[in-house]
Design a protein around this motif. Sequence first.
Motif, PDB file in Angstrom:
ATOM      1  N   UNK A  78      42.262  31.777  57.185  1.00  0.00           N
ATOM      2  CA  UNK A  78      43.041  31.510  55.989  1.00  0.00           C
ATOM      3  C   UNK A  78      42.255  31.576  54.696  1.00  0.00           C
ATOM      4  N   UNK A  79      41.025  32.052  54.758  1.00  0.00           N
ATOM      5  CA  UNK A  79      40.163  32.092  53.584  1.00  0.00           C
ATOM      6  C   UNK A  79      39.716  33.521  53.317  1.00  0.00           C
ATOM      7  N   UNK A  80      39.291  33.766  52.098  1.00  0.00           N
ATOM      8  CA  UNK A  80      38.694  35.054  51.755  1.00  0.00           C
ATOM      9  C   UNK A  80      37.333  35.172  52.446  1.00  0.00           C
ATOM     10  N   UNK A  81      36.865  36.391  52.591  1.00  0.00           N
ATOM     11  CA  UNK A  81      35.515  36.611  53.108  1.00  0.00           C
ATOM     12  C   UNK A  81      34.538  35.977  52.130  1.00  0.00           C
ATOM     13  N   UNK A  82      33.551  35.298  52.667  1.00  0.00           N
ATOM     14  CA  UNK A  82      32.532  34.642  51.843  1.00  0.00           C
ATOM     15  C   UNK A  82      31.167  35.190  52.231  1.00  0.00           C
ATOM     16  N   UNK A  83      30.237  35.132  51.296  1.00  0.00           N
ATOM     17  CA  UNK A  83      28.917  35.723  51.501  1.00  0.00           C
ATOM     18  C   UNK A  83      27.833  34.678  51.303  1.00  0.00           C
ATOM     19  N   UNK A  84      26.771  34.810  52.089  1.00  0.00           N
ATOM     20  CA  UNK A  84      25.627  33.920  51.962  1.00  0.00           C
ATOM     21  C   UNK A  84      24.355  34.691  52.258  1.00  0.00           C
TER      22      UNK A  84
END
Length: 146
Positions: A78-84
């Motif tokens: 349910x979330x956007x792709x996130x980057x780390x």
Amino acid sequence: MTTERATTAEELLRGAGLRSTAPRRAVLEVVLGAPHASSGDIAGQLARAGRTMSRQSLANVLDDLTGAGLLRSIQPAGSAVRYETRVGDGHHHLVCRGCGTVVDVECAHGAPPCLLPATDPGFPVVDRAEITWWGSCAECAGSPAR
């Protein structure tokens, strides 16, 4: 490879064999300072810093950085792709259902994969487990942090 804040974006790019372009440096600097940022978060921070980048250019840079192993992408349900920039250590994540904050959770049993399937899935090599826990952060739960 995990990155340290003291390492510059240019050093990271060159170490990964990528050309150190201004867009790559700018995006990498944003993610170094804001782990778990979505592409929208990154675009917003770039715009506030006076750097504009098309969606396609941003997507290309994120693909380049992820492909080179400088970024890891995660996508909680349910979330956007996130980057780390914390890559290669098999850590997991905890997501607040209220505000969407994402925090890193250490692997409980050592090196990746720190968890293995309970039954034999027929794969001779299992090298990674990705776990996402869900809950409420102290602020959203209305209680002090433990």
